[in-house]
Motif scaffolding. Sequence first.
Motif, PDB file in Angstrom:
ATOM      1  N   CYS A   1       0.819  -1.200   0.000  1.00  0.00           N
ATOM      2  CA  CYS A   1       0.000   0.000   0.000  1.00  0.00           C
ATOM      3  C   CYS A   1       0.860   1.260   0.000  1.00  0.00           C
ATOM      4  O   CYS A   1       0.344   2.360   0.207  1.00  0.00           O
ATOM      5  CB  CYS A   1      -0.937  -0.008   1.187  1.00  0.00           C
ATOM      6  SG  CYS A   1      -2.022  -1.409   1.151  1.00  0.00           S
TER       7      CYS A   1
ATOM      8  N   HIS B   1       4.787   4.876  -5.375  1.00  0.00           N
ATOM      9  CA  HIS B   1       3.453   4.763  -5.956  1.00  0.00           C
ATOM     10  C   HIS B   1       2.984   6.090  -6.529  1.00  0.00           C
ATOM     11  O   HIS B   1       2.440   6.151  -7.630  1.00  0.00           O
ATOM     12  CB  HIS B   1       2.467   4.251  -4.913  1.00  0.00           C
ATOM     13  CG  HIS B   1       1.098   4.043  -5.469  1.00  0.00           C
ATOM     14  ND1 HIS B   1       0.076   4.931  -5.256  1.00  0.00           N
ATOM     15  CD2 HIS B   1       0.601   3.078  -6.258  1.00  0.00           C
ATOM     16  CE1 HIS B   1      -1.000   4.511  -5.875  1.00  0.00           C
ATOM     17  NE2 HIS B   1      -0.710   3.378  -6.484  1.00  0.00           N
TER      18      HIS B   1
ATOM     19  N   ALA C   1      -6.275   2.459  -4.364  1.00  0.00           N
ATOM     20  CA  ALA C   1      -5.245   2.386  -3.322  1.00  0.00           C
ATOM     21  C   ALA C   1      -5.896   2.152  -1.969  1.00  0.00           C
ATOM     22  O   ALA C   1      -5.432   1.324  -1.173  1.00  0.00           O
ATOM     23  CB  ALA C   1      -4.424   3.662  -3.320  1.00  0.00           C
TER      24      ALA C   1
END
Lengths: 693, 321
Positions: free
Chosen positions: B204, B222, B241
């Motif tokens: 994550c 990310h 996400a």
Amino acid sequence: MSLALLALAVLGVGVLWSIVAGARQRVALGGALAAAAVGGILATVAAGTVLCGASIGPAEIVWPLPLGAVSLGLDGLSAFFLLVIGLTTIAASIYSWGYFRDEPPTRSLIGYGVFYCLLVAALITVVAARDGVLFLMAWELMGVSSFFLVTFRDRDPEARRGAWMYLISTHIGGAVGIFPLFGILVIRGGGTSFAAMSAAAAGLPMPWAVGCFVMALIGFGTKAGFMPMHNWLPAAHPVAPSPVSALMSGVLLKMGIYGLLRSLGWLPPLPIGCALALMGVGIITGSMGILYAVGQKQLKRMLAYSSVENMGIVALGIGVALLGRSLDRPLIVQLGLAGALLHVLNHSLFKGLLFLSAGSVLHSTGTQEFDRLGGLAKKTPRNAALFLLGAMGICALPPLNGFVSEWLIYSALFHTAMGPFSLSAGSAVVGLLALAFIGGVALTGFSKVFAITFLGAPRDATIHAHRTSTPMLLGMLVPAVLCVIIGTCPWLVIPLLNAPMAALGFVSVDSSLADAFAPLVLISRGALILAGVVAALALLRKCAGTDQPITAGPTWGCGYSAPTARMQYTGSSFGWSILRSFRRILLPRRQAHLPAGCFPATGDLSTSVPDVMLTKGYAPAFGWSGRFAEACRPMERWRIHVLLMGIVVTLVVMFAVETVFRPFWPAERSSAGAAPVHSAVVDGGAPRAGGLP
Amino acid sequence: MNLLAMTIHLPVPGVAAVVTAQVLGVLLLPPLLMSVIAKTKAWFGGRDGPPWLQPYFDLLKLFRKGAVYSHTTTWVFRAGPIVSLAALLTATTMIPVLGPNSWLGFKGDLILVAYLFALGRMFTVLAAMDTGSAFEGMGSAREVTFATMSEPALFLCLAVLAISTGNLQLDDMLGTNLAGAWHSVGPAMLLVVGALFIILLTECSRIPVDDPLTHLELTMIHEVMVLDHSGPDFAYITYGAALKFTLLGSLLVHAAMPQVAWVGLPGALLWLAALMALALLVGIIESTMARLRLNRVSLLLAGATVLSGLAVLLVLFNKLA
């Protein structure tokens, strides 16, 4: 069976046609390719009838030769590999027409037609042979005809080097593994037919059976590209014409798997160590193969290393099936074997697709160094989509076919890990770890290759790409459609695996085991849901934000105002972070001349990942053997009677070995008629084995 | 015959209502967890923080906006957010979130879930590479590298759960089924929970692996991959996400809380509280820790693999004994 014979006949006509019509190149090539395509279709149908109908027994044509016999037949295992041959041949033949029709006429083009048809015929004969000698003859024909196909561009020193490497390594594998294995089985069995060899293998004492397993692993593993016998793949695949690469990677490697499975089916149940060894070979082959794939700079070289990886996955599947066999767990045997077999089919489909697609890149741009390419998705959008499909398949992403076979192997490993035996459970967990790692690295490698080749902006303005021609696209469409069908409807294909599993006889194919495959229906439900959600989200995306305009602009350069295409991330830099993590094993080379000082001059940086097996293993070994041979040269001037003495001493030693250990002692010595056959085989077999390398 | 098996049976209207409520609850949950993290970080910074519903407002605003597409991009760029989110939504049907059961689980669904995550990752990476930006290439390379190292750890954790429960269906290898394993091999379960937490932080893109709020593109993972996405595409990515956090978090809390056998609304509220506590923990970590240097991250992930490997050994030895 008659269909397979017809296929062989059609291929023979193709060979003759390309020789007869040789003066008119296109006619010759077209005829040969048409014959190959028809042969492929016939082989597919023949395989399909055996796999579905199952009532067609091993019909045999027996035509005795001086040594051995032309005995052909199809059982379940043969039929399954015949299916693999047929499907890839159809795709590669259609594609070849688009690939070569604009080729300037050369002598090689006639040779292409001849050897292409010969190769396909040899492949069909290898799987249909029911006689040891015929098998070996077809095996050699397969090796030689593919050698001539690899040297299609024989002016290129790289092509000649790759082809020689292929020829040498495949013969070393044959001499060390396959010929001794067949020799032992033929002599002990008292006949060259597969039935006799099988009976001889089943009666082998355990140490001999393990020895035969090792020989099969080395001999057939060389063809399949198991590490450390994989080095011919990355040498031969990139230099061969792309349809040939597809055929070699899609089918030729699988013949190694076929041979291994065939010998495993003959041998008695092996001790658990053999299963663990095969799993170990699979794990090392898979992980090292894919790590090397990430380090490559040429498209087809990368695909070759990824073939090594996939053969490792197949070996892991067979290994876990053997493990299940020695644990007496039919469920694990079924799952592992089904996974391995289906992965053989799947790999021939998506790797065939990827090689054909890579060939289109090479055909349209003239280079396969992807660090010079980029942005091809805009110029050849269809080819890009097909490559992406193949890449997703090979990364085992749902909803494509690679996921199904890897799911089966994962399930087999999970079931072994959950079993009560600690050693096997532990090794199954190692297998799980390796398979997950291989999956992750494969995703890295194929994201990199697809992204660098097809996405972004073109890196080299001097490269112009033309569109992919229709026959080439059609040829690629065959495996692409099959990838999607197997991935979304796996329950359609699973029944086809029953016949080969029954032929192997590791476990009785029992309907009660069908619930092991029941989740496949649910996988296809998952694929359906995924497709539905994608469609829904795309629709939602279309409806969203209608009140505001969609505009186009340059890519956000993070504040830098004049980015150029050369500043894009390259394949080498994309893969470097993972290669660096494994630098102790891979020994990647990095040469940097960085700009320094107040007025820096130009700098440069280059990285490469040479194959450690080649640089640290084979190259020194061949160097030593060369020097040894050099050192032996004075022996040429020895007197003749000294040399004759050497021969006599060797013979005496061999007789002594034979008398004491009796390795070639047949199982039953009683039948007097068997003796001449043996001597004939010994006479004929020994120089063949010794003379080839 | 197979189509019959594929249909989802919803015979009773009451059941349908419950299922609808569950689906809505799970789909609405992810932004709330992001809100918890943001609030926690604000409290640690001595601020009040954004309103609780701010992530929802952000999503709605993004969804109504137009979009800017780079000249370099192709259909891959547009497909990226859609496929990534679709993969996660499909995975949602196989992971228990607010109850003990998943909706469409089957034997071996854990493999499908792991590979659906991989599918989403591949499309995020390809969409990023489609822009031709060096920064986004950098982020993609890091993402796939770290995923390569976290995936083996994830499979080892799943192997521990499978071995200790004898099940291959995600919802059957979590929750109450794990109670026995917590009693007999508690340390192994603790190790698995620890490893799953590291995997959660990695997948994550949270601190200490990646800083979602950093301002320097060179250091992002990310966030830098989605720099060029805007409007509804970015809404998909933001929601995706948050959903990924919810899914991996659910795996974690269901593995960590074996004793709870509550069902229905109390159960759902309990799992919700557990997920919010997890988000709080992540918020606390983000407020008190700096991110690791990039070349240290692989060590952290190797650590997670070692932890889960130890757990496997413990479980196997326990079975042997």
